[in-house]
Structures are given as structure tokens and as C-alpha cells.
Design an enzyme around this catalytic site. Structure first.
Site, PDB file in Angstrom:
ATOM      1  N   TYR A  33     -52.951-123.768   9.567  1.00 43.16           N
ATOM      2  CA  TYR A  33     -53.140-125.060  10.227  1.00 43.16           C
ATOM      3  C   TYR A  33     -53.445-126.170   9.236  1.00 43.16           C
ATOM      4  O   TYR A  33     -53.714-125.921   8.061  1.00 43.16           O
ATOM      5  CB  TYR A  33     -54.234-124.981  11.295  1.00 43.16           C
ATOM      6  CG  TYR A  33     -55.654-124.992  10.772  1.00 43.16           C
ATOM      7  CD1 TYR A  33     -56.225-123.866  10.202  1.00 43.16           C
ATOM      8  CD2 TYR A  33     -56.439-126.149  10.857  1.00 43.16           C
ATOM      9  CE1 TYR A  33     -57.534-123.876   9.732  1.00 43.16           C
ATOM     10  CE2 TYR A  33     -57.752-126.163  10.392  1.00 43.16           C
ATOM     11  CZ  TYR A  33     -58.288-125.024   9.839  1.00 43.16           C
ATOM     12  OH  TYR A  33     -59.577-125.048   9.366  1.00 43.16           O
ATOM     13  N   ARG A  52     -49.802-128.925   1.537  1.00 44.01           N
ATOM     14  CA  ARG A  52     -50.744-127.795   1.626  1.00 44.01           C
ATOM     15  C   ARG A  52     -50.329-126.837   2.747  1.00 44.01           C
ATOM     16  O   ARG A  52     -50.491-125.622   2.632  1.00 44.01           O
ATOM     17  CB  ARG A  52     -52.172-128.310   1.841  1.00 44.01           C
ATOM     18  CG  ARG A  52     -53.207-127.192   1.762  1.00 44.01           C
ATOM     19  CD  ARG A  52     -54.622-127.713   1.769  1.00 44.01           C
ATOM     20  NE  ARG A  52     -54.964-128.370   3.012  1.00 44.01           N
ATOM     21  CZ  ARG A  52     -56.091-129.037   3.232  1.00 44.01           C
ATOM     22  NH1 ARG A  52     -56.993-129.137   2.278  1.00 44.01           N
ATOM     23  NH2 ARG A  52     -56.329-129.615   4.390  1.00 44.01           N
ATOM     24  N   ARG A  99     -46.860-106.889  20.689  1.00 42.69           N
ATOM     25  CA  ARG A  99     -47.994-106.664  19.784  1.00 42.69           C
ATOM     26  C   ARG A  99     -47.790-105.446  18.893  1.00 42.69           C
ATOM     27  O   ARG A  99     -47.599-104.330  19.359  1.00 42.69           O
ATOM     28  CB  ARG A  99     -49.287-106.492  20.591  1.00 42.69           C
ATOM     29  CG  ARG A  99     -50.501-106.504  19.676  1.00 42.69           C
ATOM     30  CD  ARG A  99     -51.814-106.384  20.428  1.00 42.69           C
ATOM     31  NE  ARG A  99     -52.911-106.456  19.480  1.00 42.69           N
ATOM     32  CZ  ARG A  99     -53.296-105.453  18.689  1.00 42.69           C
ATOM     33  NH1 ARG A  99     -52.690-104.299  18.769  1.00 42.69           N
ATOM     34  NH2 ARG A  99     -54.286-105.622  17.828  1.00 42.69           N
ATOM     35  N   HIS A 101     -48.864-104.548  14.449  1.00 38.47           N
ATOM     36  CA  HIS A 101     -49.413-105.185  13.243  1.00 38.47           C
ATOM     37  C   HIS A 101     -48.311-105.771  12.368  1.00 38.47           C
ATOM     38  O   HIS A 101     -48.403-106.894  11.907  1.00 38.47           O
ATOM     39  CB  HIS A 101     -50.279-104.201  12.455  1.00 38.47           C
ATOM     40  CG  HIS A 101     -51.616-103.968  13.088  1.00 38.47           C
ATOM     41  ND1 HIS A 101     -51.750-103.492  14.374  1.00 38.47           N
ATOM     42  CD2 HIS A 101     -52.870-104.163  12.628  1.00 38.47           C
ATOM     43  CE1 HIS A 101     -53.033-103.408  14.681  1.00 38.47           C
ATOM     44  NE2 HIS A 101     -53.740-103.819  13.638  1.00 38.47           N
ATOM     45  N   GLU A 179     -68.283-123.723  -0.805  1.00 35.79           N
ATOM     46  CA  GLU A 179     -67.880-124.900  -0.019  1.00 35.79           C
ATOM     47  C   GLU A 179     -68.610-124.888   1.311  1.00 35.79           C
ATOM     48  O   GLU A 179     -69.322-123.928   1.629  1.00 35.79           O
ATOM     49  CB  GLU A 179     -66.359-124.902   0.198  1.00 35.79           C
ATOM     50  CG  GLU A 179     -65.850-123.703   0.972  1.00 35.79           C
ATOM     51  CD  GLU A 179     -64.343-123.713   1.183  1.00 35.79           C
ATOM     52  OE1 GLU A 179     -63.691-124.761   1.064  1.00 35.79           O
ATOM     53  OE2 GLU A 179     -63.809-122.634   1.504  1.00 35.79           O
TER      54      GLU A 179
END
Ligand code: PMP
Length: 280
Positions: A33, A52, A99, A101, A179
Site C-alpha cells: 500500500y 515506492r 485459498r 498459500h 522508527e
């Protein structure tokens, strides 16, 4: 000024947009995101955020989705919403699949966005600074990739709130400062600005870079080096940086006063310079 969402090309009110239950972002955190803010109807550092996003998508081996495609989608949403001071959340997930992995070869990325009015940090906090706490960094080792797997960040922020603090900073078990939960971290010592170097343990913040550039422009000396937890309490000033946080002074860390216990002089000077740059 409607708050809107975007899902794979369709723009609707946020309350009318649903993501399929087998979206891999939902089930595996298999999504990345960005969050971009606008000032006076102009997006700030859009290119840096979109670059980014590309870095994050590559980090998870997503198929290529062109930067221009995402840029156009962002502008389409931005124009429809007509919110001059907007926050745009962009999420790209690997897509929807039964679903499992491992993911199938044929899977199409899902692009989801929302646009809302920015909730400014209250002026009082900007002037007085905020209280923060230290939490041990137990996140994964690729924090330079902006994935949606930010539960440790959410837990740390909530822990801070439960203790009456504003936010938390992550410190490694060896005492190296990293951070904030959604921000980068700086201290000022003897007139020099110090921030941790870019490693895989922190996000390469866009605001962090803007602040380093502004410091250079205003003749403030900068050091990108590791900060030890033991150094924190003798700092003259400390602050957090981020797209919404902008530059936010810190008055206490774990209850111990930093500097004069207010948002410091250099912090305020940099904040003013950032707003001027963003509002042009
Ligand atoms: N670190 C983390 C963990 C973050 O979530 C954010 C907010 N995106 C930042 C740093 C600051 O990044 P930016 O200045 O690009 O908003």
C-alpha cells in the site's frame, strides 16, 4: 466533496465497495500500500510514493503494473472527489484466488483506493509535542516493503494509546532505534539532525527524505547513523515524520522529558519549511 473508493476501475461511495473474501490481501496480507496526501488540490511527492509502490510490488514478486496506470487511476479518483486536502490510500493485492498459500500463475492484481479529507494533527500537539513509548521491534525483516501486514504497528500504537501516549517507536532487542509505528524517527543533538540509515528494518519514508533535503537547504548538518536507545534521553529534540504526521515534535519518551519538554526549535523550523514546500 464526497469520500470515494476505487476498485479495479469502478468509483463508488466507500460504503458500497466490497472486496471478495478470497482476496489474498485479506487472507494472507499479500498486498502492498501507499498513502499520499494533497495540499491545496495538489498531490505532494506523488512520484516518490508511486516509485515506492513499485519497489514494494517488486519486493513481493507481483507482476508489473505500470506506474502510469496507477497514476491515472489516482488522478481519476482525485478529480471526482474534489477534496483539496485529501488523503489517498492505495492498496494493490496479488488478487483473488482459491485459498492456498502458493498463488496460481493466472491471477490478476486488485487495485483498491479510498479518498478522504485529511484529519490534521491538532495544533496543540504540534506546539507542545507528543508523548511516545518504546516497544521492542518484533516485526519481520523486510520492513522496507510497505505491505499491509502491519499488525505489530497497530498493536504498538494501541499500547501507546492505552498508556495515554500518542505513539510508539520500535527499538531492536539490542537497543537500536528504528522508527515509529507509522513514521520515521529523528533526534537533534548539538544542532545536528540524526536519523537511522535506510536498512531493511525501516521504511524509506518520503517525508524522511524531504526533511533531510530541507535540512541540507537550511544549513542544518545531517547524520544518517544508528541511534542507540541510551542516547535518546540526552537528545536536545526528537521528532517523528510521515505523510500525515508531517514533522511532529516529541516531548517525552517513556515518561522522560526530551530537551525542554516541548516541540523543539529545529523541529518547528523544519515543520514550517515542510508546509511551505507542500503548499506551493
Ligand atoms: N515508517 C512506517 C512504518 C510507516 O508506516 C510510515 C508511513 N507511511 C512511515 C515510516 C513514514 O513514511 P512516509 O513519510 O512516506 O509517510
Amino acid at each position: 466533496m464526497p469520500e470515494l473508493s476505487y476498485l479495479n476501475g469502478k468509483i463508488r461511495p466507500i460504503s458500497e465497495t466490497y472486496v471478495p473474501v478470497e482476496d489474498r490481501g485479506y487472507q494472507f496480507g499479500d498486498a502492498v500500500y501507499e498513502f499520499i496526501a494533497s495540499y491545496n488540490g495538489k498531490m505532494f511527492c506523488m512520484k516518490e510514493h508511486l516509485d515506492r509502490l513499485q519497489h514494494s510490488m517488486q519486493g513481493l514478486s507481483f507482476p508489473k503494473l505500470s506506474e502510469t496506470f496507477i497514476e491515472n487511476a489516482v488522478f481519476e479518483l482525485f478529480e471526482k472527489a474534489e477534496i483539496p486536502r485529501a488523503g489517498i490510500y492505495i492498496q494493490v493485492s496479488r488478487g483473488v484466488a482459491p485459498r492456498d498459500h502458493a498463488w496460481p500463475k493466472e491471477i490478476k492484481l486488485q487495485v483498491i483506493m479510498t479518498i478522504k479529507e485529511v484529519k490534521e494533527v491538532p495544533l496543540k500537539l504540534r506546539k507542545d509535542g507528543v508523548d511516545i513509548i518504546i516497544v521492542q521491534d518484533e516485526r519481520w525483516s523486510n520492513c522496507d516493503i510497505k505491505t499491509v501486514q502491519i499488525l505489530p504497528n497497530a498493536m504498538a500504537k494501541q499500547k501507546a494509546k492505552n498508556q495515554g501516549a500518542y505513539d510508539a517507536i520500535f527499538v531492536s532487542k539490542d537497543g537500536i532505534v528504528r522508527e515509529g509505528t507509522s513514521s520515521n524517527f529523528f533526534i537533534v543533538k548539538d544542532g545536528r539532525l540524526i536519523t537511522p540509515p535506510l536498512t531493511k528494518n525501516i521504511l524509506p519514508g518520503i517525508t524522511r527524505k524531504v526533511v533531510l533535503d530541507l535540512a541540507g537547504d537550511t544549513g542544518i548538518k545531517v547524520e544518517e547513523r544508528f541511534i542507540l536507545k541510551t542516547e535518546l534521553f540526552s537528545a536536545d529534540e526528537a521528532f517523528l515524520t510521515g505523510t500525515i504526521t508531517e514533522i511532529l515534535g516529541i516531548k517525552t519518551i517513556d515518561g522522560i522529558q526530551i530537551g525542554n519538554g516541548k516541540s523543539g526549535e529545529i523541529t518547528q523550523k523544519l515543520y514550517k519549511a515542510l508546509r511551505e514546500k507542500a503548499e506551493i
